[in-house]
Write a protein that holds these residues in place. Structure first.
Motif, PDB file in Angstrom:
ATOM      1  N   ASN A 147     -19.644  -5.202  42.999  1.00  0.00           N
ATOM      2  CA  ASN A 147     -19.944  -6.304  43.973  1.00  0.00           C
ATOM      3  C   ASN A 147     -21.568  -5.585  44.451  1.00  0.00           C
ATOM      4  OD1 ASN A 147     -18.928  -8.975  43.999  1.00  0.00           O
ATOM      5  ND2 ASN A 147     -17.103  -7.561  44.650  1.00  0.00           N
ATOM      6  N   GLY A 148     -21.444  -4.620  44.650  1.00  0.00           N
ATOM      7  CA  GLY A 148     -22.684  -3.524  45.011  1.00  0.00           C
ATOM      8  C   GLY A 148     -24.076  -4.108  46.062  1.00  0.00           C
ATOM      9  N   LYS A 149     -24.926  -5.294  44.396  1.00  0.00           N
ATOM     10  CA  LYS A 149     -26.224  -5.228  45.230  1.00  0.00           C
ATOM     11  C   LYS A 149     -25.775  -6.366  46.608  1.00  0.00           C
ATOM     12  CE  LYS A 149     -28.387  -5.121  40.731  1.00  0.00           C
ATOM     13  NZ  LYS A 149     -28.440  -5.856  39.647  1.00  0.00           N
ATOM     14  N   PHE A 150     -24.587  -7.585  46.234  1.00  0.00           N
ATOM     15  CA  PHE A 150     -24.503  -7.925  47.178  1.00  0.00           C
ATOM     16  C   PHE A 150     -23.984  -7.729  48.579  1.00  0.00           C
ATOM     17  CE2 PHE A 150     -23.376 -10.865  43.562  1.00  0.00           C
ATOM     18  CZ  PHE A 150     -24.173 -10.616  42.884  1.00  0.00           C
ATOM     19  N   GLU A 151     -22.968  -6.751  48.357  1.00  0.00           N
ATOM     20  CA  GLU A 151     -22.801  -5.627  49.518  1.00  0.00           C
ATOM     21  C   GLU A 151     -23.658  -4.384  49.819  1.00  0.00           C
ATOM     22  OE1 GLU A 151     -19.309  -3.467  48.041  1.00  0.00           O
ATOM     23  OE2 GLU A 151     -18.471  -5.212  47.555  1.00  0.00           O
ATOM     24  N   GLY A 152     -24.852  -4.985  49.213  1.00  0.00           N
ATOM     25  CA  GLY A 152     -26.272  -3.771  49.631  1.00  0.00           C
ATOM     26  C   GLY A 152     -26.135  -2.690  49.850  1.00  0.00           C
ATOM     27  N   LEU A 153     -25.519  -2.389  49.019  1.00  0.00           N
ATOM     28  CA  LEU A 153     -25.773  -0.939  48.698  1.00  0.00           C
ATOM     29  C   LEU A 153     -26.650  -0.156  47.726  1.00  0.00           C
ATOM     30  CD1 LEU A 153     -21.956  -0.381  46.555  1.00  0.00           C
ATOM     31  CD2 LEU A 153     -22.712   0.218  49.033  1.00  0.00           C
ATOM     32  N   PRO A 154     -26.984   1.064  48.166  1.00  0.00           N
ATOM     33  CA  PRO A 154     -28.446   1.496  47.995  1.00  0.00           C
ATOM     34  C   PRO A 154     -28.245   1.139  46.469  1.00  0.00           C
ATOM     35  CG  PRO A 154     -27.004   3.129  48.298  1.00  0.00           C
ATOM     36  CD  PRO A 154     -26.570   2.145  48.872  1.00  0.00           C
ATOM     37  N   LEU A 155     -30.099   1.253  45.837  1.00  0.00           N
ATOM     38  CA  LEU A 155     -29.887   1.034  44.152  1.00  0.00           C
ATOM     39  C   LEU A 155     -29.842   2.105  43.765  1.00  0.00           C
ATOM     40  CD1 LEU A 155     -33.532  -1.631  44.254  1.00  0.00           C
ATOM     41  CD2 LEU A 155     -30.527  -2.405  43.758  1.00  0.00           C
ATOM     42  N   ASN A 156     -29.846   2.583  42.420  1.00  0.00           N
ATOM     43  CA  ASN A 156     -28.885   4.019  41.879  1.00  0.00           C
ATOM     44  C   ASN A 156     -30.520   4.226  41.327  1.00  0.00           C
ATOM     45  OD1 ASN A 156     -28.132   6.307  41.066  1.00  0.00           O
ATOM     46  ND2 ASN A 156     -25.756   6.112  41.752  1.00  0.00           N
ATOM     47  N   ARG A 157     -29.803   3.630  39.522  1.00  0.00           N
ATOM     48  CA  ARG A 157     -30.705   3.811  38.245  1.00  0.00           C
ATOM     49  C   ARG A 157     -30.970   2.528  37.979  1.00  0.00           C
ATOM     50  NH1 ARG A 157     -28.857   8.561  40.517  1.00  0.00           N
ATOM     51  NH2 ARG A 157     -29.220  10.690  39.475  1.00  0.00           N
ATOM     52  N   TYR A 191     -29.203  11.269  33.331  1.00  0.00           N
ATOM     53  CA  TYR A 191     -29.618  10.610  34.945  1.00  0.00           C
ATOM     54  C   TYR A 191     -30.001  11.618  35.885  1.00  0.00           C
ATOM     55  CZ  TYR A 191     -28.225   5.808  32.985  1.00  0.00           C
ATOM     56  OH  TYR A 191     -27.465   5.595  32.031  1.00  0.00           O
ATOM     57  N   GLN A 192     -30.388  12.977  35.013  1.00  0.00           N
ATOM     58  CA  GLN A 192     -30.686  13.924  36.449  1.00  0.00           C
ATOM     59  C   GLN A 192     -31.708  13.585  37.349  1.00  0.00           C
ATOM     60  OE1 GLN A 192     -29.348  16.719  36.056  1.00  0.00           O
ATOM     61  NE2 GLN A 192     -29.851  17.913  37.659  1.00  0.00           N
ATOM     62  N   SER A 193     -32.279  13.016  37.224  1.00  0.00           N
ATOM     63  CA  SER A 193     -33.637  12.283  37.729  1.00  0.00           C
ATOM     64  C   SER A 193     -33.250  11.291  38.615  1.00  0.00           C
ATOM     65  CB  SER A 193     -34.887  12.175  37.454  1.00  0.00           C
ATOM     66  OG  SER A 193     -35.149  13.626  37.335  1.00  0.00           O
ATOM     67  N   PRO A 194     -32.783  11.097  40.406  1.00  0.00           N
ATOM     68  CA  PRO A 194     -32.876   9.709  41.264  1.00  0.00           C
ATOM     69  C   PRO A 194     -33.970   9.121  40.617  1.00  0.00           C
ATOM     70  CG  PRO A 194     -32.670  12.038  42.426  1.00  0.00           C
ATOM     71  CD  PRO A 194     -32.502  11.940  41.087  1.00  0.00           C
ATOM     72  N   GLU A 195     -33.595   8.050  40.375  1.00  0.00           N
ATOM     73  CA  GLU A 195     -35.152   6.942  40.352  1.00  0.00           C
ATOM     74  C   GLU A 195     -35.224   6.596  41.956  1.00  0.00           C
ATOM     75  OE1 GLU A 195     -35.631   4.478  36.371  1.00  0.00           O
ATOM     76  OE2 GLU A 195     -33.431   5.068  36.287  1.00  0.00           O
ATOM     77  N   GLU A 216     -24.319   9.567  41.725  1.00  0.00           N
ATOM     78  CA  GLU A 216     -24.510   9.206  42.972  1.00  0.00           C
ATOM     79  C   GLU A 216     -26.259   8.529  43.497  1.00  0.00           C
ATOM     80  OE1 GLU A 216     -22.722  10.800  46.333  1.00  0.00           O
ATOM     81  OE2 GLU A 216     -21.447  12.069  44.929  1.00  0.00           O
ATOM     82  N   PRO A 217     -26.141   7.228  44.456  1.00  0.00           N
ATOM     83  CA  PRO A 217     -27.400   7.303  44.695  1.00  0.00           C
ATOM     84  C   PRO A 217     -28.400   9.107  44.841  1.00  0.00           C
ATOM     85  CG  PRO A 217     -26.513   5.985  45.295  1.00  0.00           C
ATOM     86  CD  PRO A 217     -25.562   6.859  44.972  1.00  0.00           C
ATOM     87  N   MET A 218     -29.533   8.902  44.860  1.00  0.00           N
ATOM     88  CA  MET A 218     -30.875  10.028  45.181  1.00  0.00           C
ATOM     89  C   MET A 218     -29.812  12.016  44.896  1.00  0.00           C
ATOM     90  SD  MET A 218     -33.255   7.832  45.767  1.00  0.00           S
ATOM     91  CE  MET A 218     -34.063   9.256  46.158  1.00  0.00           C
ATOM     92  N   LYS A 219     -29.046  10.968  43.870  1.00  0.00           N
ATOM     93  CA  LYS A 219     -28.320  13.078  43.502  1.00  0.00           C
ATOM     94  C   LYS A 219     -28.287  12.534  42.200  1.00  0.00           C
ATOM     95  CE  LYS A 219     -24.838  13.060  47.777  1.00  0.00           C
ATOM     96  NZ  LYS A 219     -23.845  13.026  47.671  1.00  0.00           N
ATOM     97  N   ALA A 220     -28.042  14.065  41.964  1.00  0.00           N
ATOM     98  CA  ALA A 220     -27.893  14.624  40.074  1.00  0.00           C
ATOM     99  C   ALA A 220     -26.492  13.701  40.007  1.00  0.00           C
ATOM    100  CB  ALA A 220     -27.927  15.403  40.467  1.00  0.00           C
ATOM    101  N   PRO A 221     -26.579  13.819  38.708  1.00  0.00           N
ATOM    102  CA  PRO A 221     -25.035  13.323  38.119  1.00  0.00           C
ATOM    103  C   PRO A 221     -24.382  14.847  38.316  1.00  0.00           C
ATOM    104  CG  PRO A 221     -26.800  13.510  36.082  1.00  0.00           C
ATOM    105  CD  PRO A 221     -27.183  13.353  37.841  1.00  0.00           C
ATOM    106  N   TYR A 222     -22.703  14.888  38.695  1.00  0.00           N
ATOM    107  CA  TYR A 222     -21.644  16.046  38.457  1.00  0.00           C
ATOM    108  C   TYR A 222     -20.950  15.581  37.740  1.00  0.00           C
ATOM    109  CZ  TYR A 222     -20.163  14.292  42.771  1.00  0.00           C
ATOM    110  OH  TYR A 222     -18.836  13.179  43.376  1.00  0.00           O
ATOM    111  N   VAL A 223     -20.424  15.897  36.717  1.00  0.00           N
ATOM    112  CA  VAL A 223     -18.860  16.065  35.986  1.00  0.00           C
ATOM    113  C   VAL A 223     -17.449  16.065  37.294  1.00  0.00           C
ATOM    114  CG1 VAL A 223     -17.526  16.624  34.385  1.00  0.00           C
ATOM    115  CG2 VAL A 223     -19.312  16.964  34.052  1.00  0.00           C
ATOM    116  N   LYS A 224     -16.379  15.246  37.115  1.00  0.00           N
ATOM    117  CA  LYS A 224     -15.482  14.675  37.731  1.00  0.00           C
ATOM    118  C   LYS A 224     -14.397  14.933  36.787  1.00  0.00           C
ATOM    119  CE  LYS A 224     -13.597  13.234  42.297  1.00  0.00           C
ATOM    120  NZ  LYS A 224     -13.835  11.875  43.694  1.00  0.00           N
TER     121      LYS A 224
END
Length: 118
Positions: A62-72, A114-118, A20-28
């Motif tokens: 469609n993430g960019k077109f929908e204006g979702l926050p940039l992630n990595r 992907y540990q560190s958010p960019e 997820e944007p601005m978060k550390a990755p997690y297993v699901k």
């Protein structure tokens, strides 16, 4: 429930890495069904294969077109950024014709990547 039913249920579920944007990755552990994958990324799914490993990135097409926050960022072989993923994405394992669970080694490798958010 017999062994075959348990085996079939396990095949329908897969272990993925959620980033997820601005978060550390997690297993699901999630179902390997279109609706569940779309829900996990928040929209229509798209795949990209930026690694030599047998993994792919499943993202909201469609993430960019929908204006979702940039992630990595995605990097080329020279370490140069060539794209950025917007919104939540999943790192999934790949077979010849489907998605599958990540191996423990893949989980550790991509958690670190992907540990560190960019």
């Amino acid at each position: 429930m017999d062994e075959k039913e348990v085996s079939e249920m396990q095949e329908e579920m897969m272990t993925v890495l959620v980033v997820e944007p601005m978060k550390a990755p997690y297993v699901k552990i999630i179902p390997n069904e279109l609706e569940d994958l779309q829900q996990a990324v928040g929209g229509d799914i798209e795949m990209t294969y930026p690694f030599e490993d047998e993994v792919g990135i499943l993202l909201n097409g469609n993430g960019k077109f929908e204006g979702l926050p940039l992630n990595r960022a995605l990097y080329d072989d020279r370490g140069q950024v060539y794209d950025a993923i917007a919104g939540t994405f999943l790192v999934v394992g790949l077979t010849e014709d489907d998605f599958t669970s990540l191996t423990p080694e893949q989980i550790e490798k991509f958690k670190e990547k992907y540990q560190s958010p960019e």
